[in-house]
Motif scaffolding. Structure first.
Motif: not given
Length: 178
Positions: A22-38, A40-47
């Protein structure tokens, strides 16, 4: 972080994919982390897990994007060879973007590892500035420092004239290697 508020890895990965689609522009790992309450390193692992599952995710200097969204219809590509000092990187990027050219990546030939390619994805001065700031904030070294300043860029533009004008300006600046 409260364990009860944490999202399961499957739910997080599904959310990451939905947000990227859905994104119009890049999304940072930190933005994902805030939205999922984990973290940034957990997001890096998920990616990393999603990439291993063949999801077309690419990490850029601005954040994560889906490769499918980066495929551009009707745009021209050119690979150029450049040589400059680290201090000239901002000038080089500005020349490209000021001529309407997107810098997709940087490539160097390493003596041991062969070709090393890193995504840049810079198409305007704001993105160029963020790229330089990120390098400085993290004390990262430019890949070109591994090769005495020699590197390649894959460029993208909607006209041949824009690519030619950018290359002419690089030549005048003493950056283009012919």
């Amino acid at each position: 972080m409260n364990e009860e508020q944490k999202m399961s890895s499957i739910k997080r990965q599904n959310l990451i994919m939905k947000l990227l689609r859905d994104a119009e522009e890049p999304i940072t790992g930190s933005e994902f982390a805030k939205q999922t309450n984990v973290s940034r390193q957990v997001i890096v692992q998920d990616v990393s897990i999603l990439k291993a599952k063949k999801e077309p995710i690419m990490a850029t200097s601005q954040g994560y994007v889906l490769l499918d969204k980066q495929k551009s219809q009707g745009l021209l590509e050119r690979i150029v060879v450049c040589k400059h000092t680290p201090e000239q990187t901002q000038e080089e990027l500005n020349i490209f973007v000021d001529h309407g050219v997107k810098v997709k990546d940087v490539i160097v030939e390493h003596a041991v590892y062969g070709d090393l390619t890193a995504s840049v994805m810079v198409s305007n001065r704001a993105e160029a500035n963020r790229f330089i700031e990120r390098i400085q904030e993290t004390n990262a070294v430019y890949l070109s420092s591994l090769t005495n300043g020699i590197h390649l860029h894959t460029l993208e533009a909607d006209t041949q004239e824009k690519l030619d004008a950018a290359c002419d300006a690089l030549k005048k600046a003493g950056i283009l290697v012919e």
